[in-house]
Design a protein around this motif. Sequence first.
Motif, PDB file in Angstrom:
ATOM      1  N   ALA A   3      -2.798 -10.437  -4.246  1.00 15.70           N
ATOM      2  CA  ALA A   3      -2.911 -11.042  -2.912  1.00 15.70           C
ATOM      3  C   ALA A   3      -1.661 -10.797  -2.064  1.00 15.70           C
ATOM      4  N   ASP A   4      -0.523 -10.566  -2.715  1.00 22.41           N
ATOM      5  CA  ASP A   4       0.716 -10.319  -1.982  1.00 22.41           C
ATOM      6  C   ASP A   4       0.652  -9.036  -1.152  1.00 22.41           C
ATOM      7  N   PHE A   5      -0.268  -8.142  -1.501  1.00 22.68           N
ATOM      8  CA  PHE A   5      -0.343  -6.848  -0.820  1.00 22.68           C
ATOM      9  C   PHE A   5      -1.353  -6.838   0.327  1.00 22.68           C
ATOM     10  N   VAL A   6      -2.231  -7.826   0.373  1.00 22.54           N
ATOM     11  CA  VAL A   6      -3.240  -7.880   1.433  1.00 22.54           C
ATOM     12  C   VAL A   6      -2.555  -8.102   2.786  1.00 22.54           C
ATOM     13  N   GLY A   7      -2.915  -7.262   3.762  1.00 18.68           N
ATOM     14  CA  GLY A   7      -2.317  -7.356   5.086  1.00 18.68           C
ATOM     15  C   GLY A   7      -1.072  -6.510   5.261  1.00 18.68           C
ATOM     16  N   ARG A   8      -0.640  -5.860   4.201  1.00 16.13           N
ATOM     17  CA  ARG A   8       0.564  -5.037   4.277  1.00 16.13           C
ATOM     18  C   ARG A   8       0.234  -3.577   4.544  1.00 16.13           C
ATOM     19  N   ASP A   9       1.182  -2.859   5.152  1.00 18.05           N
ATOM     20  CA  ASP A   9       1.072  -1.410   5.297  1.00 18.05           C
ATOM     21  C   ASP A   9       1.786  -0.770   4.116  1.00 18.05           C
ATOM     22  N   LEU A  10       1.152   0.230   3.533  1.00 17.53           N
ATOM     23  CA  LEU A  10       1.722   0.905   2.375  1.00 17.53           C
ATOM     24  C   LEU A  10       1.757   2.413   2.599  1.00 17.53           C
ATOM     25  N   GLU A  11       2.804   3.042   2.114  1.00 14.83           N
ATOM     26  CA  GLU A  11       2.857   4.498   2.075  1.00 14.83           C
ATOM     27  C   GLU A  11       2.192   4.930   0.774  1.00 14.83           C
ATOM     28  N   VAL A  12       1.264   5.871   0.865  1.00 17.07           N
ATOM     29  CA  VAL A  12       0.485   6.263  -0.307  1.00 17.07           C
ATOM     30  C   VAL A  12       0.317   7.779  -0.365  1.00 17.07           C
ATOM     31  N   LYS A  13      -0.071   8.220  -1.530  1.00 19.30           N
ATOM     32  CA  LYS A  13      -0.535   9.592  -1.730  1.00 19.30           C
ATOM     33  C   LYS A  13      -1.952   9.518  -2.274  1.00 19.30           C
ATOM     34  N   LEU A  57      -6.104   5.966  -4.042  1.00 21.61           N
ATOM     35  CA  LEU A  57      -4.760   6.168  -3.508  1.00 21.61           C
ATOM     36  C   LEU A  57      -3.699   5.619  -4.456  1.00 21.61           C
ATOM     37  N   SER A  58      -2.465   6.050  -4.253  1.00 19.16           N
ATOM     38  CA  SER A  58      -1.359   5.566  -5.095  1.00 19.16           C
ATOM     39  C   SER A  58      -0.098   5.359  -4.261  1.00 19.16           C
ATOM     40  N   ALA A  59       0.390   4.113  -4.244  1.00 14.54           N
ATOM     41  CA  ALA A  59       1.690   3.819  -3.626  1.00 14.54           C
ATOM     42  C   ALA A  59       2.801   4.067  -4.640  1.00 14.54           C
ATOM     43  N   ARG A  60       2.455   3.943  -5.899  1.00 14.96           N
ATOM     44  CA  ARG A  60       3.436   4.170  -6.961  1.00 14.96           C
ATOM     45  C   ARG A  60       3.955   5.607  -6.928  1.00 14.96           C
ATOM     46  N   ALA A  61       3.071   6.554  -6.635  1.00 21.52           N
ATOM     47  CA  ALA A  61       3.469   7.961  -6.581  1.00 21.52           C
ATOM     48  C   ALA A  61       4.519   8.198  -5.504  1.00 21.52           C
ATOM     49  N   VAL A  62       4.421   7.475  -4.385  1.00 23.21           N
ATOM     50  CA  VAL A  62       5.400   7.619  -3.300  1.00 23.21           C
ATOM     51  C   VAL A  62       6.751   7.090  -3.758  1.00 23.21           C
ATOM     52  N   GLU A  63       6.749   5.920  -4.405  1.00 21.36           N
ATOM     53  CA  GLU A  63       8.001   5.331  -4.896  1.00 21.36           C
ATOM     54  C   GLU A  63       8.662   6.258  -5.914  1.00 21.36           C
ATOM     55  N   GLN A  64       7.857   6.832  -6.798  1.00 13.12           N
ATOM     56  CA  GLN A  64       8.404   7.719  -7.820  1.00 13.12           C
ATOM     57  C   GLN A  64       8.981   8.983  -7.198  1.00 13.12           C
ATOM     58  N   GLU A  65       8.312   9.494  -6.171  1.00 15.24           N
ATOM     59  CA  GLU A  65       8.814  10.693  -5.496  1.00 15.24           C
ATOM     60  C   GLU A  65      10.143  10.408  -4.801  1.00 15.24           C
ATOM     61  N   LYS A  66      10.236   9.253  -4.132  1.00 12.40           N
ATOM     62  CA  LYS A  66      11.484   8.884  -3.460  1.00 12.40           C
ATOM     63  C   LYS A  66      12.618   8.759  -4.471  1.00 12.40           C
ATOM     64  N   LYS A  67      12.334   8.135  -5.601  1.00 12.21           N
ATOM     65  CA  LYS A  67      13.346   7.965  -6.633  1.00 12.21           C
ATOM     66  C   LYS A  67      13.789   9.321  -7.179  1.00 12.21           C
TER      67      LYS A  67
END
Length: 294
Positions: free
Chosen positions: A135-145, A158-168
């Motif tokens: 529920a913490d993610f509802v209403g949020r904008d996310l960067e995804v692949k 979609l995956s937001a985790r992939a974006v975080e991993q790429e940035k790291k």
Amino acid sequence: MSIKYEVGDIVNCEVLGVSDHEVSVDLNAGKIGIIAFEDLSEEEGYDPHKHLRNGKHLTAQITSLDDGRGNIRLSVNAARHTDAWDQLKDAHSANETLTVHVREQVKGGVVAYLKGLRAFIPASQLAASYVDNLADFVGRDLEVKIDSIEPAKRRLVLSARAVEQEKKRLEQQAKLDALEVGSIVEGTVARLKDFGAFVNIADGLDGLVHISQISLKRVEKVEDALRVGQKVRVKITGMKDGKVSLSMKAVELLERPSKEAAARKAQDEQVARYADRESTGTSLADLLGGIKLD
């Protein structure tokens, strides 16, 4: 010349009129097409009477060649979706980063919309770390692949985790690029292992000092020579596949000549001081020789 249409064709058409429930369009081939209101737009509150006028051009996809009344049925939404799927397939191939707005929570993840298409983001792909409350993610904008795309099944994951991993990964690579093999840097012992010690040489970047590279002297146990939190000077001896090799022994080798020279200098100075003392007379005659008697 009559144009032969097929289901799935995307065509340009012109509005002829708007009734209570549908729009009639000219297909530019002497054929009349019909678009139901629900096939015009997915925008909430969309009113065809306000947005459409006779002569307006639309792009629509043929969904039926005969609706039972001899009319061709079309859908603007279907055409938009077809184009959206094509764009998203290109985005997937290019590994693009996209932004979505999370609409709702569902079993196992959340739902977002991308170019008007429903997309699923599994809980495991919402972040690099464990997600406890969806529920913490509802209403949020996310960067995804785009993790996977199957237009025929209308399946978009979609995956937001992939974006975080790429940035790291990019941040880590930037830190590695700033290092130079052969340079000597100061670091902090982060972890001890049987085979050596990991030394932090930059924020979030550790290198390995193998047990054989800790000292010129033989080291039986790593913990006998090092402790966590200890500041050490290390030489960067190699970088491969994101891993950094370090050596304390190499620094010791480089510094040993200067230490030996300093030790020799100190020894020479001590000898000189001793020689000066020896050269100064200390016999009774020498002491009395400096006294003048009246």
